[in-house]
Design an enzyme around this catalytic site. Structure first.
Site, PDB file in Angstrom:
ATOM      1  N   TYR A 153       0.846  -1.203   0.000  1.00 18.99           N
ATOM      2  CA  TYR A 153       0.000   0.000   0.000  1.00 18.99           C
ATOM      3  C   TYR A 153       0.877   1.246   0.000  1.00 18.99           C
ATOM      4  O   TYR A 153       1.715   1.443   0.890  1.00 18.99           O
ATOM      5  CB  TYR A 153      -0.888  -0.035   1.233  1.00 18.99           C
ATOM      6  CG  TYR A 153      -2.045   0.941   1.207  1.00 18.99           C
ATOM      7  CD1 TYR A 153      -3.334   0.500   0.926  1.00 18.99           C
ATOM      8  CD2 TYR A 153      -1.860   2.293   1.484  1.00 18.99           C
ATOM      9  CE1 TYR A 153      -4.403   1.378   0.920  1.00 18.99           C
ATOM     10  CE2 TYR A 153      -2.932   3.183   1.473  1.00 18.99           C
ATOM     11  CZ  TYR A 153      -4.197   2.718   1.194  1.00 18.99           C
ATOM     12  OH  TYR A 153      -5.255   3.602   1.191  1.00 18.99           O
ATOM     13  N   TYR A 205      -6.007   5.087  -6.965  1.00 19.73           N
ATOM     14  CA  TYR A 205      -6.166   5.003  -5.509  1.00 19.73           C
ATOM     15  C   TYR A 205      -7.568   4.503  -5.219  1.00 19.73           C
ATOM     16  O   TYR A 205      -8.503   5.268  -5.086  1.00 19.73           O
ATOM     17  CB  TYR A 205      -5.918   6.380  -4.892  1.00 19.73           C
ATOM     18  CG  TYR A 205      -6.115   6.460  -3.395  1.00 19.73           C
ATOM     19  CD1 TYR A 205      -5.115   6.065  -2.514  1.00 19.73           C
ATOM     20  CD2 TYR A 205      -7.300   6.936  -2.858  1.00 19.73           C
ATOM     21  CE1 TYR A 205      -5.287   6.140  -1.143  1.00 19.73           C
ATOM     22  CE2 TYR A 205      -7.489   7.021  -1.477  1.00 19.73           C
ATOM     23  CZ  TYR A 205      -6.479   6.619  -0.634  1.00 19.73           C
ATOM     24  OH  TYR A 205      -6.657   6.703   0.720  1.00 19.73           O
TER      25      TYR A 205
END
Ligand SMILES: [Zn+2]
Lengths: 411, 144
Positions: free
Chosen positions: A315, A366
Site C-alpha cells: 500500500y 487510488y
C-alpha cells in the site's frame, strides 16, 4: 513488559498466537472473482453506480449470478449506503454483512473478514468492494475533510493536533518520514526511483490513470515539494472508481472458471499507541510496527518468508509509506529501502521483488488498496499487464502508519 | 449585510475550538489557559498518558494525577506548509514535534523560529499564547 517489546527486539512470540493448524482461512479460502470500473479523475457517476459496475463484473468473472452472493464486506468509511447497494444489485437474501474500520488500513482486512465468513459457514460467496470519488468529490488527502474526522468517533489526539494547523494526511506522513530520513542519513537526491518504476509499470497498464504519461527521474526531482520531504510525485493519485473481489471456500473454488487464488495467510494489526498516521508517541517515530506485526503474522501462518515471495503489492499512499514497508517486511534492512530502490532494477518486473506491478496507488489508481488485491490476483492467474514470470506467491498490504492488515496469496 | 435570497458566507471555525473532543482533555487545556504545562500520569505505574485518557493503557488503573512538566525539550521533527489548508493559518507556517525532557512528544508550532531556521534536535522551551480569555495554546521557542 515494555511497550511494543516484540517490535523493539524484533522477536515475534509465536507462542502468543493461535495455532496455525486451527486456522480456518489459511489455504481453505480463495479469491475467485475480480472486477473494476474505469479509473478516472472525474467519473461523473455516483459511487453507488461505480460499486454496482465493479461488483457485477466480479460476479461475472467468478461465473456466478447475483443470486449466489450472500455476503457483503465494506469499509466503514465507504459512502455507498449498504441497503441501497443491496437493493440496486438485486441480492435476494443477503445473510452476512460486516464493515472494517481504519480506512486504507482495512483494505486487506476486508478480504480476511470475508474469508472468515465463508470459512465458518456464515456465507457462501462474499463480495468485497470499495467505491470512491476521491478525485472529483470528497478529498481526504487534501485535508478539507478534517471537519469530517470530528463527526462520528473523533480520534482523541486530534484535539492536540488541529489547533496547531496540523491538518493534512500528507503532512502527518511527512513528519515521521523526515525523522526517518534523519535517523538513517537518507539523501533526498537518492529518492524518486520508486515513483519512476511505478510510472513505468503504468505505461503498460491501459487502466492506469498515468497510462501514457511517463516520468523520468529528472521529472521526479523537478516536481513541486508539497510537504518536505514529500514531492508531488511521491503521492498517490486521487481517483474516481471502484474495485471488487469475490471470496469463497477452497472447495467451491475448485470448480469455478478461473484457477483459484488461495489465501495462504491473512492478518490485522493495531499495536498500542497507533494513531491514524500520527503515531508520534511510540518509542520509534521512524518505523511502522503495525506492518512488522502483520508481516510476522503472515509469515507465521503461511510458513513462507520474504525470500519466498514472488511479487509484492504494498500500500503506497506515498512513496516512503511503501518503501519503509520493505524494511518492516524483511525485504531489506533498516534504513536500506531507498538503496533497495536506487536505479529501480530490484523492483522492476524481472527484479528481486517486482513491486506494485500495476503502477500501485501512485500511478495506477487510488482505490484504497482494493486495486492492489486485484493486481495480486491477476499476477497469480498469469493475466497481469506486467506479468511476473511464474509468479506463485504474492504479498499484499494495507495502509501503513495506522492499524493495518495484510495477505499472502498463492496459486 | 446580506440581501434576501443571497446566501451568507460560510463561517469556518478555528480548529482551536476542537481542542476538547473528550472530557479527559479538559484539565490539560484548563492548565494551558493558566499558562501551565501539566501532563496526566498514571498514579499506579507512573506512565505518562498523552493524550489524556480515562484509563492507563499499561496497568488499566483509572487513577491518575496531573503533574507539571519542565516545558523543555528538543525538536524531534517538523513540517512546513507552503500553502495553508485552512483560513485560520497563514502560510508558510510550521508544525513541530517536540520531545519533552520527560520523553513525551507534543505537536505544536514554533514561536519566533522561522521555517528555515528549524533544526533536528534543536533545544526548545514552552511559551504560551492566549487565543481568548479562557483558551491558550502552548508553543515552543528556542531554549534560552
Ligand atoms: Zn498505569
Amino acid at each position: 513488559m515494555q511497550m511494543l517489546e516484540e517490535y523493539r527486539t524484533k522477536s515475534y512470540r509465536n507462542d502468543l498466537r493461535p495455532p496455525v493448524d486451527a486456522n480456518l482461512v489459511k489455504d481453505k479460502t480463495a479469491i475467485v472473482g475480480i472486477g473494476q470500473t474505469a479509473y478516472s479523475r472525474n467519473a461523473e457517476r455516483d459511487e453507488l453506480d461505480l460499486a454496482c459496475e465493479a461488483i457485477k463484473k466480479a460476479v461475472d468473472d467468478a461465473g456466478l449470478t447475483m443470486a449466489d452472493i450472500d455476503g457483503l464486506e465494506a469499509l466503514t468509511l465507504d459512502r455507498v449506503s449498504m441497503p441501497t447497494l443491496i437493493g440496486s444489485l438485486g441480492i435476494e437474501n443477503l445473510r452476512f454483512t460486516s464493515e472494517v474500520s481504519f480506512g486504507g488500513g482495512g483494505a486487506c482486512a476486508l478480504v480476511m473478514h470475508a474469508a472468515a465468513a465463508v470459512a465458518t459457514g456464515a456465507a457462501n460467496y462474499v463480495v468485497v468492494y470499495r467505491a470512491l470519488n476521491e478525485a472529483s468529490g470528497h478529498r481526504y488527502g487534501r485535508g478539507d475533510g478534517y471537519a469530517e474526522y470530528l463527526t462520528a468517533a473523533p480520534t482523541l489526539h486530534y484535539g492536540y493536533y488541529f489547533p496547531y494547523g496540523f491538518l493534512t494526511p500528507l503532512s502527518w506522513a511527512a513528519m515521521y518520514t523526515k525523522r526517518w530520513m534523519h535517523e538513517y542519513g537518507i539523501k533526498l537526491e537518492d529518492t524518486g526511483w520508486y515513483s519512476v518504476v511505478l510510472r513505468e509499470y503504468a505505461q503498460n497498464n491501459p487502466d492506469a490513470i498515468f497510462y501514457g504519461k511517463p516520468l523520468t527521474i529528472e521529472g521526479f526531482h523537478e516536481s513541486p515539494m508539497i510537504s518536505a520531504p514529500l514531492r508531488l510525485y511521491d503521492c498517490c493519485v486521487d481517483t474516481d472508481g471502484a474495485a471488487a473481489v469475490i471470496v469463497t471456500t477452497a472447495d467451491r473454488a475448485k470448480d469455478m472458471p478461473h484457477a483459484p487464488v488461495y489465501i495462504a495467510a491473512a492478518a490485522q494489526s493495531s499495536p498500542i499507541e497507533t494513531e491514524i498516521q500520527t503515531s508520534y508517541n511510540r518509542p520509534i517515530v521512524a518505523g511502522l510496527p503495525e506492518t512488522w506485526y502483520v508481516g510476522q503474522e503472515l509469515y507465521r501462518q503461511s510458513g513462507l518468508g520474504p525470500a519466498d515471495i514472488d511479487v509484492a503489492q504494498l500500500y503506497d499512499p506515498f512513496s516512503y509509506g511503501a518503501m519503509i514497508q520493505l524494511e518492516e517486511l524483511g525485504f531489506c534492512g533498516p534504513g536500506e529501502c531507498v538503496d533497495f530502490c536506487l536505479g529501480g532494477d530490484r523492483i522492476r518486473v524481472d527484479g528481486d521483488l517486482p513491486l506494485n506491478t500495476s503502477g500501485g496507488l501512485l500511478s495506477e489508481a487510488y482505490i484504497h488498496g482494493v486495486n492492489l488485491v486485484t493486481e495480486a490476483v491477476r499476477q497469480l492467474r498469469g493475466t497481469a499487464y506486467n506479468q511476473v514470470a511464474d509468479a506463485e506467491t504474492a504479498i499484499v498490504t494495507a495502509g501503513p502508519g495506522l492499524p493495518t492488515s495484510g495477505l499472502i496469496l498463492r496459486k | 449585510m446580506t440581501t434576501p435570497g443571497e446566501p451568507e458566507a460560510p463561517t469556518v471555525p478555528h480548529p482551536a475550538l476542537w481542542a476538547v473532543l473528550y472530557r479527559s482533555s479538559t484539565p490539560f487545556w484548563e492548565a494551558v489557559a493558566r499558562h501551565e504545562l501539566s501532563l496526566q500520569r498514571c498514579s499506579g505505574c507512573k506512565t505518562w498518558l498523552m493524550p489524556p485518557r480515562p484509563m492507563c493503557p499499561r496497568c488499566q488503573s483509572a487513577e491518575s494525577e496531573w503533574v507539571p512538566v519542565s516545558g523543555r525539550g528538543k525538536i524531534h521533527s517538523w513540517v512546513t506548509y507552503p500553502e495553508s489548508p485552512h483560513p485560520a493559518f497563514e502560510a508558510p507556517y510550521s508544525v513541530i514535534l517536540v520531545e519533552l525532557d520527560e520523553g513525551v512528544r507534543l505537536v505544536s508550532n514554533p514561536s519566533g523560529i522561522a521555517p528555515e531556521e528549524l533544526e533536528m534536535d534543536m533545544p526548545v522551551e514552552v511559551v504560551f499564547e492566549d487565543v481568548s480569555d479562557d483558551f491558550a495554546l502552548y508553543k515552543f521557542k528556542r531554549a534560552g
